[in-house]
Design a protein around this motif. Structure first.
Motif, mmCIF file in Angstrom:
data_model
loop_
_atom_site.group_PDB
_atom_site.id
_atom_site.type_symbol
_atom_site.label_atom_id
_atom_site.label_comp_id
_atom_site.label_asym_id
_atom_site.label_seq_id
_atom_site.Cartn_x
_atom_site.Cartn_y
_atom_site.Cartn_z
ATOM 1 N N LEU A 31 -14.307 -9.418 1.693
ATOM 2 C CA LEU A 31 -13.344 -8.449 1.177
ATOM 3 C C LEU A 31 -11.991 -8.513 1.886
ATOM 4 O O LEU A 31 -10.972 -8.118 1.306
ATOM 5 C CB LEU A 31 -13.931 -7.041 1.289
ATOM 6 N N ALA A 32 -11.958 -9.009 3.115
ATOM 7 C CA ALA A 32 -10.665 -9.126 3.805
ATOM 8 C C ALA A 32 -9.694 -9.962 2.985
ATOM 9 O O ALA A 32 -8.531 -9.584 2.787
ATOM 10 C CB ALA A 32 -10.870 -9.746 5.191
ATOM 11 N N GLU A 33 -10.165 -11.080 2.486
ATOM 12 C CA GLU A 33 -9.295 -11.943 1.685
ATOM 13 C C GLU A 33 -9.072 -11.378 0.294
ATOM 14 O O GLU A 33 -7.935 -11.330 -0.200
ATOM 15 C CB GLU A 33 -9.889 -13.349 1.588
ATOM 16 N N VAL A 34 -10.146 -10.908 -0.343
ATOM 17 C CA VAL A 34 -10.032 -10.394 -1.714
ATOM 18 C C VAL A 34 -9.096 -9.187 -1.772
ATOM 19 O O VAL A 34 -8.228 -9.100 -2.643
ATOM 20 C CB VAL A 34 -11.424 -10.027 -2.260
ATOM 21 N N CYS A 35 -9.251 -8.257 -0.832
ATOM 22 C CA CYS A 35 -8.462 -7.022 -0.890
ATOM 23 C C CYS A 35 -7.025 -7.229 -0.430
ATOM 24 O O CYS A 35 -6.119 -6.538 -0.913
ATOM 25 C CB CYS A 35 -9.144 -5.929 -0.076
ATOM 26 N N THR A 36 -6.809 -8.161 0.472
ATOM 27 C CA THR A 36 -5.430 -8.474 0.843
ATOM 28 C C THR A 36 -4.704 -9.132 -0.321
ATOM 29 O O THR A 36 -3.550 -8.812 -0.616
ATOM 30 C CB THR A 36 -5.395 -9.388 2.084
ATOM 31 N N GLN A 37 -5.387 -10.037 -1.017
ATOM 32 C CA GLN A 37 -4.783 -10.648 -2.206
ATOM 33 C C GLN A 37 -4.557 -9.596 -3.286
ATOM 34 O O GLN A 37 -3.529 -9.606 -3.977
ATOM 35 C CB GLN A 37 -5.681 -11.761 -2.733
ATOM 36 N N ALA A 38 -5.511 -8.667 -3.433
ATOM 37 C CA ALA A 38 -5.350 -7.604 -4.424
ATOM 38 C C ALA A 38 -4.139 -6.737 -4.100
ATOM 39 O O ALA A 38 -3.405 -6.313 -5.005
ATOM 40 C CB ALA A 38 -6.608 -6.735 -4.469
ATOM 41 N N ALA A 39 -3.901 -6.470 -2.825
ATOM 42 C CA ALA A 39 -2.735 -5.675 -2.421
ATOM 43 C C ALA A 39 -1.443 -6.399 -2.781
ATOM 44 O O ALA A 39 -0.484 -5.792 -3.279
ATOM 45 C CB ALA A 39 -2.795 -5.404 -0.915
ATOM 46 N N GLN A 40 -1.409 -7.703 -2.543
ATOM 47 C CA GLN A 40 -0.220 -8.482 -2.892
ATOM 48 C C GLN A 40 -0.006 -8.512 -4.395
ATOM 49 O O GLN A 40 1.123 -8.302 -4.878
ATOM 50 C CB GLN A 40 -0.369 -9.900 -2.349
ATOM 51 N N ASP A 41 -1.063 -8.743 -5.140
ATOM 52 C CA ASP A 41 -0.936 -8.782 -6.604
ATOM 53 C C ASP A 41 -0.492 -7.421 -7.143
ATOM 54 O O ASP A 41 0.310 -7.338 -8.076
ATOM 55 C CB ASP A 41 -2.281 -9.170 -7.234
ATOM 56 N N TYR A 42 -1.012 -6.372 -6.562
ATOM 57 C CA TYR A 42 -0.719 -5.016 -7.022
ATOM 58 C C TYR A 42 0.754 -4.654 -6.807
ATOM 59 O O TYR A 42 1.378 -4.006 -7.644
ATOM 60 C CB TYR A 42 -1.617 -4.039 -6.267
ATOM 61 N N LEU A 43 1.310 -5.109 -5.677
ATOM 62 C CA LEU A 43 2.686 -4.755 -5.332
ATOM 63 C C LEU A 43 3.703 -5.802 -5.772
ATOM 64 O O LEU A 43 4.911 -5.528 -5.747
ATOM 65 C CB LEU A 43 2.808 -4.536 -3.816
ATOM 66 N N GLY A 44 3.230 -6.979 -6.156
ATOM 67 C CA GLY A 44 4.154 -7.998 -6.651
ATOM 68 C C GLY A 44 4.348 -9.189 -5.746
ATOM 69 O O GLY A 44 5.146 -10.072 -6.053
ATOM 70 N N GLY A 45 3.655 -9.230 -4.616
ATOM 71 C CA GLY A 45 3.768 -10.386 -3.742
ATOM 72 C C GLY A 45 3.553 -10.027 -2.288
ATOM 73 O O GLY A 45 3.488 -8.853 -1.898
ATOM 74 N N GLU A 46 3.465 -11.078 -1.450
ATOM 75 C CA GLU A 46 3.234 -10.880 -0.021
ATOM 76 C C GLU A 46 4.416 -10.189 0.655
ATOM 77 O O GLU A 46 4.233 -9.336 1.537
ATOM 78 C CB GLU A 46 2.955 -12.234 0.637
ATOM 79 N N GLU A 47 5.624 -10.510 0.243
ATOM 80 C CA GLU A 47 6.816 -9.888 0.836
ATOM 81 C C GLU A 47 6.851 -8.392 0.516
ATOM 82 O O GLU A 47 7.207 -7.562 1.372
ATOM 83 C CB GLU A 47 8.082 -10.569 0.330
ATOM 84 N N GLU A 48 6.476 -8.031 -0.711
ATOM 85 C CA GLU A 48 6.453 -6.617 -1.099
ATOM 86 C C GLU A 48 5.420 -5.838 -0.270
ATOM 87 O O GLU A 48 5.668 -4.691 0.123
ATOM 88 C CB GLU A 48 6.139 -6.478 -2.589
ATOM 89 N N LEU A 49 4.283 -6.466 0.009
ATOM 90 C CA LEU A 49 3.284 -5.819 0.851
ATOM 91 C C LEU A 49 3.835 -5.632 2.263
ATOM 92 O O LEU A 49 3.684 -4.562 2.865
ATOM 93 C CB LEU A 49 1.998 -6.648 0.876
ATOM 94 N N TYR A 50 4.487 -6.644 2.778
ATOM 95 C CA TYR A 50 5.078 -6.564 4.121
ATOM 96 C C TYR A 50 6.114 -5.442 4.206
ATOM 97 O O TYR A 50 6.108 -4.628 5.136
ATOM 98 C CB TYR A 50 5.710 -7.913 4.466
ATOM 99 N N GLN A 51 6.972 -5.358 3.218
ATOM 100 C CA GLN A 51 8.025 -4.350 3.230
ATOM 101 C C GLN A 51 7.471 -2.931 3.028
ATOM 102 O O GLN A 51 8.069 -1.960 3.484
ATOM 103 C CB GLN A 51 9.066 -4.655 2.150
ATOM 104 N N SER A 52 6.337 -2.810 2.383
ATOM 105 C CA SER A 52 5.752 -1.491 2.160
ATOM 106 C C SER A 52 5.199 -0.874 3.442
ATOM 107 O O SER A 52 5.026 0.348 3.523
ATOM 108 C CB SER A 52 4.632 -1.577 1.122
ATOM 109 N N THR A 53 4.880 -1.707 4.430
ATOM 110 C CA THR A 53 4.228 -1.342 5.700
ATOM 111 C C THR A 53 2.804 -0.820 5.501
ATOM 112 O O THR A 53 2.205 -0.270 6.425
ATOM 113 C CB THR A 53 5.034 -0.308 6.514
#
Length: 341
Positions: free
Chosen positions: A252-274
């Motif tokens: 789930l570490a990989e699946v849910c991290t990818q899901a967070a990125q997909d949900y917000l629009g990308g890895e940068e968006e997840l980073y900026q969201s904190t």
């Protein structure tokens, strides 16, 4: 792309899971008592007077039962905004319904004057006792032991309406239901024996944790601690038996991290969201009982422990939500965390 922050997500989850234990106490009994209605489902409130004694009467009452539905049948009804129940009827379990019958009891057959002709309808406290005394064991047998007591289904009794009880009906139906946050039965589709019993929320749901640590879905504009990104069915991943918590975390570490990125629009968006990826896991008793799915969510970890309070949806970007009443902290510029190969 390789997930760059899967390790940190695992650490966040491991540090917070103990603080987020849920208390499951929804809809165990008395789920329509507050409605105080007369439409074929228990209409007595918790203030109903105690049962009267009638030493002269203990024989079975000859009254037409409020329903002919039997074990394996399903029931449904409508509930208005005031909680009044109407249109109580038997329906196919393959379609939408609110209750699946696991046992049928005639309370008049019991050698006691408690349920005699002059007795009042049992109040919600007595209903809870009847649930344990008469419903729990036959329901477990009905499901061949496949029941998760902390899953989305609960065992409950249905009694006749006040009018039917007064006319002598002592039928009690035991069965299974799924309830909302107020303990009101909600529609489900299909026999429970065929369903995943996990208590999960749909993506985009925002979840608040109250003082008792119970989880409630709220509008995302209201204070909450989690925003759901994905439902993950673990059974196809672990078909051979209950996976360890470590194995679940590893997947789930990989699946849910990818899901967070997909949900917000990308890895940068997840980073900026904190925000960080968070997920649930399933213990052995729940897995054996029939729960196999978990949620991936977004959370923000407080430095002192626990989760921060979020308002708004993270999908609206930095300007669309707050963390403890403040916009997400500005993040330093960095090189893209992308690995190839």
């Amino acid at each position: 792309m390789k997930i760059a922050n899967a390790r940190s997500a695992t650490a966040v989850r491991a540090g917070l899971v103990a603080a987020m234990a849920t208390v499951v106490a929804l809809g165990a009994h008395g789920y329509v008592s507050a409605a105080n209605q007369d439409n074929g489902v228990d209409g007595q409130s918790a203030e109903q007077s105690d049962s009267s004694e009638d030493d002269a009467q203990s024989s079975t009452l000859q009254a037409t039962p409020f329903t002919t539905a039997d074990v394996g049948d399903c029931l449904t009804w409508n509930t208005d905004e005031a909680g009044v129940v109407s249109d109580f009827e038997q329906v196919p379990c393959s379609g939408e319904h609110r209750f699946e019958i696991s046992a049928r009891e005639d309370l008049a057959a019991y050698p006691s004057s408690e349920f005699g002709p002059d007795a009042s309808v049992p109040d919600v406290t007595r209903q809870a006792q009847l649930r344990e005394e008469l419903c729990a064991a036959p329901t477990l047998r009905y499901l061949d032991g496949r029941f998760d007591p902390v899953g989305r289904f609960s065992i409950a009794p249905i009694l006749p309406s006040a009018e039917a009880w007064t006319n002598g009906d002592r039928t009690m139906l035991c069965g299974l239901q799924s309830t909302d946050a107020d303990g009101i039965p909600i529609p489900t589709i299909g026999p429970i024996s065929t369903q995943d019993q996990a208590r999960v929320n749909q993506p985009e749901a925002c979840v608040a944790v109250d003082s008792s640590r119970a989880w409630n879905v709220v509008d995302c504009t209201e204070p909450h601690q989690m925003e759901t990104t994905l439902i993950v069915d673990l059974l196809p991943i672990f078909p051979e038996g209950t996976p360890t918590i470590e194995d679940q975390d590893g997947h789930l570490a990989e699946v849910c991290t990818q899901a967070a990125q997909d949900y917000l629009g990308g890895e940068e968006e997840l980073y900026q969201s904190t925000l960080q990826a968070y997920w649930g896991t399933i213990d052995q008793s729940s897995w054996i009982g029939g729960s196999h799915s978990v949620n991936c969510s977004l959370v923000h970890a407080n430095e002192e422990g626990g989760f921060s309070t979020l308002e708004g949806t993270a999908r609206d970007g930095r300007d669309g939500f707050t963390i403890n009443g403040q916009p997400p902290a500005e993040q330093p510029t960095r090189d893209p965390l992308v690995e190839t190969g």
